[in-house]
Scaffold this active site. Structure first.
Site, PDB file in Angstrom:
ATOM      1  N   CYS A   1       0.960  -1.193  -0.108  1.00 55.67           N
ATOM      2  CA  CYS A   1       0.016   0.086  -0.066  1.00 55.67           C
ATOM      3  C   CYS A   1       0.879   1.254   0.173  1.00 55.67           C
ATOM      4  O   CYS A   1       1.946   1.079  -0.305  1.00 55.67           O
ATOM      5  CB  CYS A   1      -0.915  -0.054   1.216  1.00 55.67           C
ATOM      6  SG  CYS A   1      -0.135   0.107   2.736  1.00 55.67           S
TER       7      CYS A   1
ATOM      8  N   HIS B   1      -4.370   8.939   4.287  1.00 55.92           N
ATOM      9  CA  HIS B   1      -4.884   7.621   4.282  1.00 55.92           C
ATOM     10  C   HIS B   1      -6.316   7.150   4.687  1.00 55.92           C
ATOM     11  O   HIS B   1      -6.452   7.102   5.812  1.00 55.92           O
ATOM     12  CB  HIS B   1      -4.062   6.710   5.154  1.00 55.92           C
ATOM     13  CG  HIS B   1      -3.905   5.143   4.931  1.00 55.92           C
ATOM     14  ND1 HIS B   1      -4.869   4.274   5.457  1.00 55.92           N
ATOM     15  CD2 HIS B   1      -2.988   4.397   4.369  1.00 55.92           C
ATOM     16  CE1 HIS B   1      -4.639   3.331   4.909  1.00 55.92           C
ATOM     17  NE2 HIS B   1      -3.598   3.238   4.395  1.00 55.92           N
TER      18      HIS B   1
END
Length: 631
Positions: A26, A544
């Site tokens: 990620c 995020h």
């Protein structure tokens, strides 16, 4: 960083390529699905250049790399038989660890409410101390108001837990609070106090006390999360606002009163009774074992499991045996660090050890435990021995805590005030002195002083690095509309422990991310849940959206920009379906991180509570030299 070397070392230390079922990445982490997590050498992995830390989430093994993760990932793929296609395959076939899942839930639920419990506990302790000293009288109104302040958080604990649990389970926290309020309602309490038969639509309601309890409300909100999601799924969008909370309350509150609540109360009572039985019948042994191993328990993260037991024990019995063992463990760590400070020849490390020993006796042991004792190994063992020796006296004297401790250190000593207070104080002194003595006798391999030449060379390098990395002061705007929360409330330790950098967290109330700066989109991850930006002034910002939302593979996210694109402050970056993401079981709390934190003198929050997109969120203070030049 040599990305290829880092990749090779990582592959070797996770158990070899043959142990890797799949690997993806990620924005900040390599995410491995390993055939056997136990083959991964976490300690060695965390020493690899470029690896900031490790974490296990469910069955997924994660390595925190930071901004360099795409390059390390690329080298892993290029230098192994793993392919990007394979790396995108599903979840690990390992069975999920049920115990780990339970600890994760307990940690996630209790961590956000700890400040309220800590503050209330301190007030209760101070009030008890003032009463003991004769400064206050029980009949005085000042004493009564202080008691109300201290007791409030504990009496209404089910409401606090309901809100926190709802966020963990992905349901509406305010509906959850309403469930907690219902079972504490004065009318219901009065009905229970009167006794006799109580029923709801003909079904018997078991009399139980819910104030200050833990397990009943956790079970209730867990059930509520499923009821709410099911009703939400079958209800038309135009009716959800009314139908979903109404049905949830009408189903969950009665179910709690009739079955779940009494069952939870029984479980809690048995836990408290079992703990008391153990200490009353094997007091010395039990106290020695718990005090001597509690620091180890902290390292594993299992200490969170004791929180509901402690709270329930004090609520049911009026006292607890676990908190005294925690005090001994902390004072053992403090004593060991103090001995290191006395014996070390390294001036810098000596100063560090003195400082951490002081913070440990004040209740904050992590610096002493991780920064000194575990680093030198033998002092950590000595700290365990010292705590166990203190446990001998505590076991003999039957030392108890009578209030939930806000801080397990000198400021929290009032929670130990009772018939055994003298022995409680002597036990803490004994644990401290014993740990220090054992550390002195066992010795340790001292941290070497840097040579003058190396020191000068390093100072020159540091100066050069600082000169290169100077940044101008800057204000970062909020990329979301929502509620600002401390990073510590994020359940992912990568963000909560500021491993990636400082910043803030926002729980969104609108599913839209806008640019907090004028600058460039450095990275837009393929799953669109995370965006990396670089402002015109050089600030590197990571947004995020949610926790573990990478697992959605981009579902429920829509990107409005692309990597490399120049953006203006306030420009829409990503939109997301809040309801769908929460219904899928994901926490929407969104960390906003300054990933080049080290290049700033200080980073502080400018917002607290509700915040609108575009409002000031973070203040990035330039290093002193830059500030002077700017002025």
């Amino acid at each position: 960083m040599n990305h290829r070397k880092t990749a090779e070392e990582i592959l070797q230390l996770v158990g070899g390529e043959s142990n890797v079922q799949s690997v993806i990445h990620c924005m900040t982490r390599l995410r491995f699905n390993l055939y056997d997590n136990s083959k991964a050498d976490r300690k060695s992995l965390e020493q690899v250049d470029g690896v900031l830390g490790s974490n296990i989430s469910g069955s997924q093994f994660q390595l925190i790399i930071g901004n360099e993760v795409p390059k390390v990932y690329k080298e892993i793929i290029a230098n192994s038989s793993l392919s990007e296609a394979k790396s995108g395959e599903g979840e690990s076939k390992q069975k999920k660890n049920v115990i780990s899942s339970i600890f994760d839930v307990i940690s996630g639920v209790f961590t956000p409410i700890l400040p309220a419990i800590a503050g209330a506990g301190m007030i209760k302790g101070i009030t008890a101390l003032l009463l003991t000293m004769g400064v206050l009288q029980e009949s005085s109104q000042t004493y009564q108001i202080l008691t109300v302040i201290g007791d409030g958080a504990f009496y209404f604990l089910p409401i606090l837990l309901a809100i926190s649990a709802a966020r963990k389970f992905g349901s509406n926290p305010y509906v959850a609070a309403a469930i907690g309020a219902a079972i504490l309602h004065p009318t219901l309490t009065a009905m229970f106090a009167e006794g006799g038969g109580i029923s709801f639509v003909g079904l018997p309601v078991t009399i139980a006390t819910y104030s200050s309890t833990v397990i009943p409300i956790l079970l209730a909100i867990w059930i509520a999360s499923y009821v709410e999601k099911w009703v939400d799924r079958i209800t038309h969008a135009s009716l959800k606002l009314i139908v979903v909370p109404t049905v949830t309350l009408l189903v969950v509150v009665p179910v709690t009163l009739i079955t779940v609540g009494p069952l939870g109360a029984i479980i809690g009572n048995y836990l408290s009774s079992g703990m008391n039985f153990m200490f009353e019948n094997a007091g010395i042994v039990a106290t020695i074992l718990l005090a001597g191993t509690f620091s180890l328990i902290i390292i594993t993260g299992m200490h969170y499991a004791f929180t509901p037991v402690v709270i329930n024990s004090i609520a049911v019995n009026g006292f607890d045996y676990i908190i005294p063992a925690m005090f001994l463990a902390n004072f053992g760590q403090a004593g060991a660090a103090f001995a290191v400070a006395l014996k070390s020849k390294n001036k810098k490390f000596k100063s560090l050890s003195f400082t951490t020993a002081l913070t440990a006796v004040m209740g904050v042991t992590e610096p002493a435990m991780y920064g000194v004792n575990m680093k030198l190994k033998k002092p950590f063992v000595a700290a365990l021995i010292g705590a166990a020796i203190g446990g001998v006296l505590y076991g003999i004297a039957d030392v108890k805590a009578y209030i939930v401790a806000g801080i397990v250190g000198i400021p929290g000593i009032p929670v130990l005030i009772g018939p055994e207070i003298v022995f409680a104080l002597l036990g803490l002194l004994l644990a401290f002195v014993a740990a220090a003595a054992v550390t002195w006798i066992m010795g340790f391999e001292d941290v070497l002083e840097a040579t003058e030449e190396n020191t000068i060379e390093k100072a020159s390098e540091d100066t050069a690095e600082e000169t290169e990395s100077e940044k101008a002061s800057e204000v970062i705007s909020s990329p979301l509309t929502g509620e600002v929360r401390p990073l510590a409330e994020v359940s992912d330790p990568t963000f909560a422990q500021e491993i990636m950098g400082k910043g803030a967290a926002i729980f969104p109330t609108k599913g839209e991310v806008v640019s907090p700066v004028d600058g460039e989109v450095v990275t837009l991850f393929a799953t669109k849940h995370a965006i990396g930006l670089k402002s015109a002034s050089g600030a590197e910002v990571l947004i995020h959206v949610g926790v573990d939302t990478v697992k959605l593979n981009g579902e429920h996210f829509t990107a409005h920009i692309a990597s490399g694109e120049q953006v203006k402050k306030g420009q829409k970056l990503v939109s997301f379906d809040m309801e769908a993401i929460q219904a899928a079981g994901f926490d929407l709390i969104t960390p906003v991180i300054i990933t080049n934190t080290a290049e700033y003198e200080d980073i502080s929050s400018l917002a607290d509570g509700p915040v609108g997109a575009g409002q000031a969120l973070l203040d990035l203070a330039a290093p002193a030299a830059t500030s002077k030049e700017a002025s």
